[in-house]
Scaffold this active site. Structure first.
Site, mmCIF file in Angstrom:
data_model
loop_
_atom_site.group_PDB
_atom_site.id
_atom_site.type_symbol
_atom_site.label_atom_id
_atom_site.label_comp_id
_atom_site.label_asym_id
_atom_site.label_seq_id
_atom_site.Cartn_x
_atom_site.Cartn_y
_atom_site.Cartn_z
ATOM 1 N N THR A 102 -0.761 -7.156 -3.498
ATOM 2 C CA THR A 102 -1.719 -6.866 -4.558
ATOM 3 C C THR A 102 -0.982 -6.053 -5.602
ATOM 4 O OG1 THR A 102 -3.634 -6.875 -3.077
ATOM 5 C CG2 THR A 102 -3.864 -5.676 -5.141
ATOM 6 N N GLU A 117 -9.711 0.684 -7.757
ATOM 7 C CA GLU A 117 -8.556 -0.065 -7.292
ATOM 8 C C GLU A 117 -7.332 0.820 -7.074
ATOM 9 O OE1 GLU A 117 -8.289 -3.505 -6.777
ATOM 10 O OE2 GLU A 117 -10.449 -3.669 -7.033
ATOM 11 N N ASP A 126 -5.208 -6.785 3.442
ATOM 12 C CA ASP A 126 -6.487 -7.489 3.342
ATOM 13 C C ASP A 126 -6.332 -9.001 3.484
ATOM 14 O OD1 ASP A 126 -5.219 -8.062 0.965
ATOM 15 O OD2 ASP A 126 -6.903 -7.504 -0.328
#
Length: 261
Positions: free
Chosen positions: A68, A45, A63
């Site tokens: 995020t 990640e 995305d």
């Protein structure tokens, strides 16, 4: 990272009890193994083993999930970031992120930043210095992802590697929303005829089938089509027979080399 949904409150239970000896050799709840799991996820990640340095991480990676952020990739478009900020409000009223709750409610389910920009990222970085917010991130990571994944894996009779494989899948795909979620991956593996140890199957064969289903699922989304976190990490450990995540662990993710001794 996960698709627009929160983790389902319940996960379908195994049809049989865990076979003796299948899931008792190692448990991902062991602090050392849990730390390894966190490092493995962070390598994929955040391109770093230092998962504790990721409390302040935040970006839009394009995305379709909005921002995020944090140690597990909480997303503004999937509901888990909203739940996290609500918990932080409950634990520490008046904190720097509380004012964004109405905006997070509006953008949930979308990639929008409306009401968050231009100050949300800076305020997230500021909140990440607060031990209360760090604790809230770890609490939500465990409640929504880690504990359900490990419990499901233990019901299926798999050891620490399999428990991690389940956890990484739930982190990326979420659960409780459709064919491309964690339960969809598990169903796809079952549909091949493979069975977990709790249902009489061979552990390695089952995990290979699960990873095959995971790779297929990842390739359905452009943001996830690079499958190296499976191919040159999880599959490598499985081929090496490291069912309890025995060290040393050596792997590549997205071209980067990592090692835990």
């Amino acid at each position: 990272m996960k698709t627009f949904t929160k983790l389902a409150a319940t996960i379908v239970c195994a049809a049989a009890l865990v076979t003796p000896g299948t899931a008792h050799a190692a448990d991902l709840n062991d602090p050392q193994l849990k730390d390894i799991a966190m490092q493995l996820v962070s390598s994929a990640e955040n391109s770093s083993l230092d998962w504790r340095a990721q409390f302040g991480y935040i970006e839009d990676i394009g995305d379709g999930r909005g921002y995020t952020a944090g140690i597990i990739g909480f997303c503004s478009g999937t509901g888990d970031m909203l739940d996290l900020v609500r918990l932080y409000r409950d634990w520490q009223p008046g904190n720097v992120l509380e004012k964004y709750l109405p905006a997070l409610e509006r953008v949930n389910g979308t990639p929008s930043h409306e009401g968050l920009d231009p100050t949300f990222q800076d305020d997230w970085h500021r909140a990440a210095q607060d031990g209360t917010f760090q604790g809230a991130q770890e609490h939500e990571r465990d409640r929504v992802y880690f504990t359900p994944a490990v419990d499901r894996a233990k019901q299926d009779g798999v050891q620490a590697l399999g428990q991690f494989i389940y956890y990484d899948a739930i982190v990326m795909h979420g659960d409780g929303w459709g064919e491309l979620d964690f339960s969809g991956i598990r169903r796809r593996a079952l549909n091949t005829g493979a069975r977990p140890p709790a249902l009489g199957g061979d552990e390695r064969s089952w995990l290979h089938a699960f990873l095959d289903a995971r790779v297929w699922t990842m390739k359905q989304e452009p943001a996830h089509e690079n499958t190296t976190r499976v191919d040159t990490a999880q599959r490598r450990f499985l081929n090496e027979g490291k069912l309890n995540l025995e060290r040393p662990l050596q792997w590549h993710v997205y071209g980067d080399y990592f090692e835990i001794r």
